[in-house]
Design a protein around this motif. Structure first.
Motif, PDB file in Angstrom:
ATOM      1  N   ASN A   1      35.287  50.270  37.060  1.00 57.45           N
ATOM      2  CA  ASN A   1      34.635  49.760  38.279  1.00 57.45           C
ATOM      3  C   ASN A   1      35.272  50.317  39.547  1.00 57.45           C
ATOM      4  OD1 ASN A   1      36.957  48.141  38.617  1.00 57.45           O
ATOM      5  ND2 ASN A   1      35.989  46.364  37.669  1.00 57.45           N
ATOM      6  N   GLY A   2      36.501  50.835  39.439  1.00 57.21           N
ATOM      7  CA  GLY A   2      37.095  51.505  40.601  1.00 57.21           C
ATOM      8  C   GLY A   2      36.394  52.812  40.898  1.00 57.21           C
ATOM      9  N   GLY A   3      36.146  53.605  39.846  1.00 55.36           N
ATOM     10  CA  GLY A   3      35.402  54.847  40.026  1.00 55.36           C
ATOM     11  C   GLY A   3      33.982  54.584  40.484  1.00 55.36           C
ATOM     12  N   SER A   4      33.370  53.518  39.947  1.00 51.31           N
ATOM     13  CA  SER A   4      32.011  53.154  40.367  1.00 51.31           C
ATOM     14  C   SER A   4      31.972  52.759  41.829  1.00 51.31           C
ATOM     15  CB  SER A   4      31.495  51.995  39.510  1.00 51.31           C
ATOM     16  OG  SER A   4      31.353  52.375  38.162  1.00 51.31           O
ATOM     17  N   THR A   5      33.025  52.084  42.287  1.00 52.07           N
ATOM     18  CA  THR A   5      33.105  51.720  43.708  1.00 52.07           C
ATOM     19  C   THR A   5      33.146  52.973  44.577  1.00 52.07           C
ATOM     20  OG1 THR A   5      34.279  49.659  43.210  1.00 52.07           O
ATOM     21  CG2 THR A   5      34.453  50.503  45.455  1.00 52.07           C
ATOM     22  N   LEU A   6      33.997  53.921  44.216  1.00 56.53           N
ATOM     23  CA  LEU A   6      34.101  55.164  44.988  1.00 56.53           C
ATOM     24  C   LEU A   6      32.770  55.892  45.027  1.00 56.53           C
ATOM     25  CD1 LEU A   6      37.524  56.558  43.667  1.00 56.53           C
ATOM     26  CD2 LEU A   6      37.097  55.333  45.809  1.00 56.53           C
ATOM     27  N   TYR A   7      32.119  55.987  43.854  1.00 50.73           N
ATOM     28  CA  TYR A   7      30.859  56.730  43.790  1.00 50.73           C
ATOM     29  C   TYR A   7      29.747  56.002  44.558  1.00 50.73           C
ATOM     30  CZ  TYR A   7      26.895  59.346  41.967  1.00 50.73           C
ATOM     31  OH  TYR A   7      25.750  60.111  41.860  1.00 50.73           O
ATOM     32  N   ALA A   8      29.697  54.678  44.464  1.00 51.28           N
ATOM     33  CA  ALA A   8      28.672  53.914  45.182  1.00 51.28           C
ATOM     34  C   ALA A   8      28.850  54.047  46.689  1.00 51.28           C
ATOM     35  CB  ALA A   8      28.725  52.448  44.764  1.00 51.28           C
ATOM     36  N   LEU A   9      30.099  54.009  47.156  1.00 51.75           N
ATOM     37  CA  LEU A   9      30.353  54.195  48.596  1.00 51.75           C
ATOM     38  C   LEU A   9      29.905  55.583  49.043  1.00 51.75           C
ATOM     39  CD1 LEU A   9      33.904  52.563  48.930  1.00 51.75           C
ATOM     40  CD2 LEU A   9      31.702  51.592  49.649  1.00 51.75           C
TER      41      LEU A   9
ATOM     42  N   TYR B   1      40.240  46.456  41.184  1.00 50.44           N
ATOM     43  CA  TYR B   1      41.220  45.410  41.469  1.00 50.44           C
ATOM     44  C   TYR B   1      42.637  45.932  41.196  1.00 50.44           C
ATOM     45  CZ  TYR B   1      37.107  42.394  41.599  1.00 50.44           C
ATOM     46  OH  TYR B   1      35.893  41.841  41.923  1.00 50.44           O
ATOM     47  N   GLY B   2      42.886  46.319  39.947  1.00 46.74           N
ATOM     48  CA  GLY B   2      44.221  46.747  39.569  1.00 46.74           C
ATOM     49  C   GLY B   2      44.716  47.962  40.315  1.00 46.74           C
ATOM     50  N   ASP B   3      43.830  48.912  40.631  1.00 47.83           N
ATOM     51  CA  ASP B   3      44.281  50.161  41.256  1.00 47.83           C
ATOM     52  C   ASP B   3      44.123  50.175  42.770  1.00 47.83           C
ATOM     53  OD1 ASP B   3      45.093  51.300  38.852  1.00 47.83           O
ATOM     54  OD2 ASP B   3      43.063  51.932  38.382  1.00 47.83           O
ATOM     55  N   PHE B   4      43.246  49.347  43.323  1.00 47.64           N
ATOM     56  CA  PHE B   4      43.128  49.272  44.783  1.00 47.64           C
ATOM     57  C   PHE B   4      44.075  48.201  45.341  1.00 47.64           C
ATOM     58  CE2 PHE B   4      38.394  50.801  44.840  1.00 47.64           C
ATOM     59  CZ  PHE B   4      38.791  52.012  44.312  1.00 47.64           C
ATOM     60  N   LEU B   5      43.987  46.981  44.789  1.00 49.04           N
ATOM     61  CA  LEU B   5      44.741  45.871  45.373  1.00 49.04           C
ATOM     62  C   LEU B   5      46.235  45.953  45.095  1.00 49.04           C
ATOM     63  CD1 LEU B   5      42.345  42.815  44.803  1.00 49.04           C
ATOM     64  CD2 LEU B   5      42.331  44.554  46.598  1.00 49.04           C
ATOM     65  N   GLN B   6      46.630  46.591  43.987  1.00 49.76           N
ATOM     66  CA  GLN B   6      48.071  46.705  43.716  1.00 49.76           C
ATOM     67  C   GLN B   6      48.769  47.648  44.688  1.00 49.76           C
ATOM     68  OE1 GLN B   6      49.793  46.011  39.477  1.00 49.76           O
ATOM     69  NE2 GLN B   6      47.944  47.224  39.179  1.00 49.76           N
ATOM     70  N   ALA B   7      47.989  48.426  45.431  1.00 49.19           N
ATOM     71  CA  ALA B   7      48.586  49.312  46.436  1.00 49.19           C
ATOM     72  C   ALA B   7      48.877  48.580  47.742  1.00 49.19           C
ATOM     73  CB  ALA B   7      47.638  50.484  46.709  1.00 49.19           C
ATOM     74  N   LEU B   8      48.434  47.311  47.843  1.00 47.03           N
ATOM     75  CA  LEU B   8      48.496  46.586  49.113  1.00 47.03           C
ATOM     76  C   LEU B   8      49.675  45.626  49.177  1.00 47.03           C
ATOM     77  CD1 LEU B   8      44.686  45.704  49.337  1.00 47.03           C
ATOM     78  CD2 LEU B   8      45.851  47.730  50.252  1.00 47.03           C
ATOM     79  N   GLY B   9      50.021  45.248  50.391  1.00 45.28           N
ATOM     80  CA  GLY B   9      51.107  44.295  50.612  1.00 45.28           C
ATOM     81  C   GLY B   9      52.440  45.004  50.805  1.00 45.28           C
ATOM     82  N   PRO B  10      53.342  44.430  51.597  1.00 43.87           N
ATOM     83  CA  PRO B  10      54.622  45.085  51.913  1.00 43.87           C
ATOM     84  C   PRO B  10      55.532  45.270  50.698  1.00 43.87           C
ATOM     85  CG  PRO B  10      54.575  42.822  52.744  1.00 43.87           C
ATOM     86  CD  PRO B  10      53.191  43.144  52.318  1.00 43.87           C
TER      87      PRO B  10
END
Length: 604
Positions: free
Chosen positions: A105-113, A309-318
């Motif tokens: 779903n991460g790749g699908s998000t990129l492609y849909a955008l 979720y796992g690959d986008f959100l885990q990159a966030l936060g200090p």
């Protein structure tokens, strides 16, 4: 009636217990139910009507696994618009993943955008967009495999709600309370919440995620937020800053990271003594979406399975680190470039503002497996009350007290049809001599002959078109079977199980051998999903009759061998599915039910 041992699987029993432990008091539950019903009513008032700018989503996008699934989704959306089941004046799109390796779903998000940017190069940054991930073949809920899990039927509404309508209804307040941007969600979950005096507002830069209080056990199978300490005053809805995001962490990892909240953290009187905040949907502003679109265009081809979720959100936060990029435990197939792509995403999104909205009075339900589907539609009094589920919706079915826990959706049942509690019947026609056991799913069937469907049986027919000729196939498995489990060779087939028995034993009952030709697709992945055991016939009636013969054989009753019958795997059935014929069959049932309803009104 003598007491019986409940048939509810251990996993679901644990889920029920956890739900109770982290549940709400009666007053809070009433507030959540009231706000949910208001959202449903608001959406109902929009169905079939032109919506005003800012009143609803500008764009609704559904992702699909491939071109065939895309066409099936488009046809169903077109039918819904023609029948005025959806708000009008909205731009509805279906984007299928590009050919090649599975991209998640991460790749699908990129492609849909990327597709949205190509479609609306000038207007996109002014739009509110809902992006629903519905790709995949629903191997854990196969009655949704042919037409898509976002089109899974629910016992609610007139016209009947499917998951698409429910998602749109539950999110109906979002467009009017958000800056232009994209909300990302999945097709098989339900989020309910009570905000009290506050509204969910996606009005900050970067990424904003919703968070739900859950038990630690639930946290091990979801994403978990490590939140900064809260303020002094408890609120139903709170904006919190997030130090980091953990994807399916162990209990030890949650404790070490400071993700566990206790009553002393004033997480709310309705919660268990220890809770974590788990994920559901998230919002990104168009600036963040533009970053991801540029990354996709630079990448050219995702080429691996990444998670939104796992690959986008885990990159966030200090407190986020690169550590997660090398963990491939939750990936079905780790392509060689996965770690490289993850690291690029980490550096791309690092520093992006990250806000979490803690919904302290909220519920998160997953409806993606056969067991979950049966439980939530028939045996879960809480969700049923919250959404107003009915035991029979838009059906011809006698309303008998003993069938209070039955779920019948758009079906025609004879007055003498016997349906046991905790079974779901959808889009089917059942005759007077049909008996359905407990914990069954019966979908798209037509049965007129004397038939006994045993407990925990999944039975579903699908229309096919093979070499220009119409055919029908019927899938029969247990509602407890794991269709995804695979073995590496024929020698390992004994470890596969169907209907609680050895797969090899069942093959013998059905007069079938275990040759290489028994399986379709990749020979290295032998599973119930690609086993050629399901009968394909020229008529729906014949296909169902053969499937019932196979069931009788497994229960020691006389049955004919199916060796001479055309046999297909679920994989092949989906490749040959005839969406138009399936939808026409449902329309025919709908007309019959509506006609009968009008007749009863006139007679009354």
């Amino acid at each position: 009636m003598a007491a019986q041992v409940p048939l509810i699987p251990v996993g679901l029993e644990a889920a029920r217990r956890e739900s109770h432990e982290a549940g709400m008091c009666d007053v809070e539950e009433a507030a959540l139910q009231r706000e949910t019903r208001l959202r449903l009513a608001k959406f109902n008032s929009m169905r079939g009507k032109e919506v005003k700018p800012g009143e609803f989503w500008d764009v609704v996008v559904i992702t699909a696994a491939d071109r065939q699934q895309e066409l099936a989704y488009q046809q169903q959306i077109a039918d819904k618009l023609a029948q005025k089941e959806l708000p009008l004046g909205v731009r509805y799109h279906v984007f299928s993943d590009p050919p090649g390796p599975k991209i998640g779903n991460g790749g699908s998000t990129l492609y849909a955008l990327h597709c949205l940017q190509q479609t609306y190069p000038r207007e996109l940054e002014t739009f509110t967009v809902l992006l629903i991930h519905a790709g995949g073949y629903s191997q854990r809920l196969p009655n949704a495999s042919a037409l898509g899990k976002i089109f899974t039927a629910l016992p609610l509404g007139n016209p009947i709600y499917q998951m698409l309508e429910l998602k749109l209804a539950l999110y109906v307040d979002f467009p009017g309370n958000m800056n232009p941007g994209v909300v990302v969600t999945c097709a098989d979950d339900i989020e309910l919440y009570s905000g009290g005096d506050f509204q969910v507002r996606f009005d900050r830069n970067g990424i904003i995620a919703l968070a739900h209080p859950s038990t630690l056990s639930i946290g091990t199978t979801h994403g978990v937020f490590v939140l900064d300490p809260p303020g002094h005053t408890y609120q139903d809805l709170e904006y919190r800053t997030c130090a980091s995001y953990l994807h399916k962490p162990s209990v030890q990892k949650m404790r070490q990271s400071g993700a566990v909240n206790t009553r002393g953290d004033r997480s709310g009187p309705h919660l268990a003594s220890e809770v974590v905040y788990t994920d559901s949907l998230f919002y990104m502003d168009h600036g963040t979406a533009r970053l991801l679109t540029g990354f996709f265009q630079e990448l050219g081809d995702v080429g691996c399975e990444i998670d939104a979720y796992g690959d986008f959100l885990q990159a966030l936060g200090p407190d986020a680190t690169l550590e997660y990029t090398e963990n491939t435990a939750n990936v079905s197939k780790a392509e060689s470039k996965l770690i490289e792509v993850r690291k690029k995403i980490y550096f791309l999104l690092r520093g992006t503002p990250f806000t979490v909205i803690a919904l302290n009075k909220s519920k998160f339900y997953h409806v993606g497996t056969m067991e979950e589907y049966i439980y939530h539609l028939t045996d879960d009094p809480v969700l049923g009350a919250e959404l107003g589920f009915q035991s029979s919706v838009f059906s011809i079915f006698p309303d008998r007290d003993e069938n209070g826990r039955v779920c019948v959706i758009q079906s025609v049942l004879d007055t003498k049809t016997r349906v046991s509690p905790c079974s779901v019947i959808e889009y089917s026609r059942l005759g007077p001599d049909v008996s359905v056991g407990k914990y069954c799913i019966v979908s798209n069937l037509c049965i007129n002959s004397r038939s006994n469907i045993p407990d925990k049986t999944f039975l579903s027919s699908i229309s096919l078109m093979i070499d220009g000729r119409p055919m029908y196939a019927t899938i029969l498995v247990s509602t407890e079977d794991d269709l995804k489990k695979n073995v590496a060779s024929l020698a390992d087939l004994k470890s596969l199980r169907i209907f609680g028995r050895s797969f090899l034993e069942c093959l013998e009952v059905w007069g079938l051998g275990s040759s290489d030709r028994l399986f379709s697709g990749d020979e290295k992945s032998l599973s119930l999903w690609n086993a050629r055991i399901f009968p394909g016939c020229v008529t729906l009636q014949k296909s169902v009759e053969v499937a019932l013969e196979m069931l009788r054989g497994l229960h020691g009753q006389p049955s004919a061998s199916v060796d001479g019958v055309k046999r297909l795997s679920i994989e092949e059935i989906l490749a040959y599915k005839d969406v138009k014929d399936m939808l026409n069959y449902r329309k025919m049932l709908s007309k019959e039910i509506a006609s009968e309803g009008q007749k009863e009104m006139l007679d009354g």
